[in-house]
Design a protein around this motif. Structure first.
Motif, PDB file in Angstrom:
ATOM      1  N   VAL A 178     -20.882  59.202  56.644  1.00  0.00           N
ATOM      2  CA  VAL A 178     -20.811  59.709  55.269  1.00  0.00           C
ATOM      3  C   VAL A 178     -20.296  61.147  55.282  1.00  0.00           C
ATOM      4  O   VAL A 178     -19.426  61.515  54.488  1.00  0.00           O
ATOM      5  CB  VAL A 178     -22.193  59.618  54.575  1.00  0.00           C
ATOM      6  N   THR A 179     -20.809  61.966  56.201  1.00  0.00           N
ATOM      7  CA  THR A 179     -20.372  63.354  56.321  1.00  0.00           C
ATOM      8  C   THR A 179     -18.881  63.423  56.641  1.00  0.00           C
ATOM      9  O   THR A 179     -18.144  64.211  56.042  1.00  0.00           O
ATOM     10  CB  THR A 179     -21.176  64.075  57.420  1.00  0.00           C
ATOM     11  N   LEU A 180     -18.425  62.591  57.577  1.00  0.00           N
ATOM     12  CA  LEU A 180     -17.005  62.588  57.950  1.00  0.00           C
ATOM     13  C   LEU A 180     -16.123  62.113  56.793  1.00  0.00           C
ATOM     14  O   LEU A 180     -15.033  62.647  56.588  1.00  0.00           O
ATOM     15  CB  LEU A 180     -16.782  61.715  59.184  1.00  0.00           C
ATOM     16  N   ARG A 181     -16.607  61.140  56.038  1.00  0.00           N
ATOM     17  CA  ARG A 181     -15.834  60.642  54.895  1.00  0.00           C
ATOM     18  C   ARG A 181     -15.703  61.728  53.817  1.00  0.00           C
ATOM     19  O   ARG A 181     -14.631  61.948  53.255  1.00  0.00           O
ATOM     20  CB  ARG A 181     -16.473  59.397  54.302  1.00  0.00           C
ATOM     21  N   LYS A 182     -16.813  62.422  53.531  1.00  0.00           N
ATOM     22  CA  LYS A 182     -16.766  63.506  52.539  1.00  0.00           C
ATOM     23  C   LYS A 182     -15.851  64.630  53.005  1.00  0.00           C
ATOM     24  O   LYS A 182     -15.115  65.212  52.211  1.00  0.00           O
ATOM     25  CB  LYS A 182     -18.179  64.051  52.275  1.00  0.00           C
ATOM     26  N   ALA A 183     -15.893  64.943  54.295  1.00  0.00           N
ATOM     27  CA  ALA A 183     -15.027  65.985  54.836  1.00  0.00           C
ATOM     28  C   ALA A 183     -13.567  65.576  54.724  1.00  0.00           C
ATOM     29  O   ALA A 183     -12.726  66.378  54.322  1.00  0.00           O
ATOM     30  CB  ALA A 183     -15.386  66.263  56.291  1.00  0.00           C
ATOM     31  N   ARG A 184     -13.258  64.331  55.047  1.00  0.00           N
ATOM     32  CA  ARG A 184     -11.870  63.854  54.939  1.00  0.00           C
ATOM     33  C   ARG A 184     -11.393  63.954  53.493  1.00  0.00           C
ATOM     34  O   ARG A 184     -10.259  64.382  53.243  1.00  0.00           O
ATOM     35  CB  ARG A 184     -11.737  62.423  55.445  1.00  0.00           C
ATOM     36  N   ASN A 185     -12.255  63.601  52.549  1.00  0.00           N
ATOM     37  CA  ASN A 185     -11.879  63.706  51.133  1.00  0.00           C
ATOM     38  C   ASN A 185     -11.626  65.159  50.737  1.00  0.00           C
ATOM     39  O   ASN A 185     -10.636  65.466  50.075  1.00  0.00           O
ATOM     40  CB  ASN A 185     -12.950  63.096  50.234  1.00  0.00           C
ATOM     41  N   GLY A 186     -12.520  66.071  51.146  1.00  0.00           N
ATOM     42  CA  GLY A 186     -12.366  67.485  50.816  1.00  0.00           C
ATOM     43  C   GLY A 186     -11.136  68.097  51.463  1.00  0.00           C
ATOM     44  O   GLY A 186     -10.381  68.840  50.831  1.00  0.00           O
ATOM     45  N   ILE A 187     -10.922  67.770  52.728  1.00  0.00           N
ATOM     46  CA  ILE A 187      -9.767  68.297  53.450  1.00  0.00           C
ATOM     47  C   ILE A 187      -8.476  67.720  52.880  1.00  0.00           C
ATOM     48  O   ILE A 187      -7.486  68.437  52.703  1.00  0.00           O
ATOM     49  CB  ILE A 187      -9.909  68.019  54.961  1.00  0.00           C
ATOM     50  N   SER A 188      -8.477  66.441  52.556  1.00  0.00           N
ATOM     51  CA  SER A 188      -7.281  65.808  51.976  1.00  0.00           C
ATOM     52  C   SER A 188      -6.944  66.423  50.624  1.00  0.00           C
ATOM     53  O   SER A 188      -5.771  66.682  50.325  1.00  0.00           O
ATOM     54  CB  SER A 188      -7.486  64.304  51.816  1.00  0.00           C
ATOM     55  N   HIS A 189      -7.961  66.661  49.818  1.00  0.00           N
ATOM     56  CA  HIS A 189      -7.741  67.261  48.500  1.00  0.00           C
ATOM     57  C   HIS A 189      -7.126  68.652  48.644  1.00  0.00           C
ATOM     58  O   HIS A 189      -6.144  68.988  47.967  1.00  0.00           O
ATOM     59  CB  HIS A 189      -9.054  67.317  47.720  1.00  0.00           C
ATOM     60  N   LEU A 190      -7.675  69.455  49.535  1.00  0.00           N
ATOM     61  CA  LEU A 190      -7.146  70.799  49.771  1.00  0.00           C
ATOM     62  C   LEU A 190      -5.733  70.718  50.353  1.00  0.00           C
ATOM     63  O   LEU A 190      -4.833  71.444  49.938  1.00  0.00           O
ATOM     64  CB  LEU A 190      -8.068  71.582  50.708  1.00  0.00           C
ATOM     65  N   GLY A 191      -5.536  69.826  51.300  1.00  0.00           N
ATOM     66  CA  GLY A 191      -4.220  69.663  51.911  1.00  0.00           C
ATOM     67  C   GLY A 191      -3.160  69.247  50.906  1.00  0.00           C
ATOM     68  O   GLY A 191      -2.022  69.721  50.953  1.00  0.00           O
ATOM     69  N   ASN A 192      -3.534  68.382  49.976  1.00  0.00           N
ATOM     70  CA  ASN A 192      -2.593  67.955  48.937  1.00  0.00           C
ATOM     71  C   ASN A 192      -2.260  69.109  47.992  1.00  0.00           C
ATOM     72  O   ASN A 192      -1.121  69.243  47.550  1.00  0.00           O
ATOM     73  CB  ASN A 192      -3.142  66.767  48.158  1.00  0.00           C
ATOM     74  N   GLN A 193      -3.241  69.951  47.684  1.00  0.00           N
ATOM     75  CA  GLN A 193      -2.991  71.109  46.837  1.00  0.00           C
ATOM     76  C   GLN A 193      -2.034  72.092  47.510  1.00  0.00           C
ATOM     77  O   GLN A 193      -1.235  72.742  46.846  1.00  0.00           O
ATOM     78  CB  GLN A 193      -4.302  71.817  46.480  1.00  0.00           C
ATOM     79  N   LEU A 194      -2.127  72.188  48.845  1.00  0.00           N
ATOM     80  CA  LEU A 194      -1.267  73.092  49.596  1.00  0.00           C
ATOM     81  C   LEU A 194       0.042  72.424  50.022  1.00  0.00           C
ATOM     82  O   LEU A 194       0.861  73.051  50.698  1.00  0.00           O
ATOM     83  CB  LEU A 194      -2.001  73.605  50.843  1.00  0.00           C
ATOM     84  N   LYS A 195       0.203  71.142  49.655  1.00  0.00           N
ATOM     85  CA  LYS A 195       1.387  70.351  50.010  1.00  0.00           C
ATOM     86  C   LYS A 195       1.583  70.262  51.526  1.00  0.00           C
ATOM     87  O   LYS A 195       2.697  70.432  52.039  1.00  0.00           O
ATOM     88  CB  LYS A 195       2.625  70.908  49.319  1.00  0.00           C
ATOM     89  N   LEU A 196       0.492  69.991  52.230  1.00  0.00           N
ATOM     90  CA  LEU A 196       0.544  69.833  53.682  1.00  0.00           C
ATOM     91  C   LEU A 196       0.935  68.406  54.044  1.00  0.00           C
ATOM     92  O   LEU A 196       0.681  67.468  53.285  1.00  0.00           O
ATOM     93  CB  LEU A 196      -0.816  70.147  54.306  1.00  0.00           C
ATOM     94  N   SER A 197       1.495  68.235  55.222  1.00  0.00           N
ATOM     95  CA  SER A 197       1.842  66.900  55.703  1.00  0.00           C
ATOM     96  C   SER A 197       0.567  66.149  56.085  1.00  0.00           C
ATOM     97  O   SER A 197      -0.491  66.760  56.320  1.00  0.00           O
ATOM     98  CB  SER A 197       2.759  67.006  56.921  1.00  0.00           C
ATOM     99  N   GLN A 198       0.674  64.835  56.174  1.00  0.00           N
ATOM    100  CA  GLN A 198      -0.473  64.016  56.570  1.00  0.00           C
ATOM    101  C   GLN A 198      -0.914  64.376  57.987  1.00  0.00           C
ATOM    102  O   GLN A 198      -2.098  64.345  58.300  1.00  0.00           O
ATOM    103  CB  GLN A 198      -0.130  62.526  56.463  1.00  0.00           C
TER     104      GLN A 198
END
Length: 190
Positions: A85-105
């Motif tokens: 659950v912790t890893l899933r929440k982290a992936r969601n938070g990191i993905s959201h931030l990464g998308n805002q910064l227009k980072l690659s996958q």
């Protein structure tokens, strides 16, 4: 319940496998053929006042030889272990931030890898999730050589740049990651 096996002692095929006890016993001679069998099913027992509790032990896919007993440290949320659950929440938070910064996958996946390393070394305890996520994203940006600065991440998340910097430095030192320096080139207009 016959399992299709034969007893090593008497040759009988009347073997009873009991998942609750985690053993296999020959019903002919009484020999215990297997002990501590790992089963992929959950059983519950009813306690006093209508309470129920799980029977057995939990073995994580990432465990290193030991097993955790069901109890206060094992939290179930939709059938997932607390760490998942912790890893899933982290992936969601990191993905959201990464998308805002227009980072690659690739950068997002690298940041998630850094978070997983930090989590396994207990570096996330006592720190805000957003700070850890942001520090992992910045660490990914630095190792991948993107043009993002710490202040960019700080602006997106509206968190103090100095706090974020402290978290970032703690992670890089604790994880022993050598990070390339940032070179800022200023252009002057003639």
């Amino acid at each position: 319940m016959s399992s299709g096996r034969k007893c090593k002692n008497c040759g009988s095929s009347d073997i009873e496998v009991d998942p609750a006890r985690g053993d296999a016993v020959c019903t002919n001679c009484g020999s215990v053929l297997e002990d501590n069998i790992i089963v992929a099913e959950v059983q519950f027992e009813e306690g006093t006042h209508g309470t129920s509790s799980a029977i057995g032990q939990f073995v994580s896919a990432e465990s290193q030889g030991g097993s955790n007993k069901f109890g206060a440290s094992f939290h179930v949320a939709g059938g997932l272990e607390s760490r998942e659950v912790t890893l899933r929440k982290a992936r969601n938070g990191i993905s959201h931030l990464g998308n805002q910064l227009k980072l690659s996958q690739h950068c997002i996946d690298t940041a998630c890898g850094f978070f997983k390393m930090a989590l396994s070394r207990h570096l996330t305890k006592g720190r805000k999730n957003t700070h850890i996520h942001a520090a992992c994203v910045y660490l990914s940006c630095r190792t991948e050589g993107t043009a993002h600065l710490l202040i960019d991440i700080s602006d997106v998340l509206q968190i103090c740049c100095y706090e974020l910097g402290r978290t970032y430095l703690k992670l890089t030192q604790a994880l022993c990651i050598n990070v390339p320096s940032v070179v800022i080139v200023r252009h002057t207009i003639n």
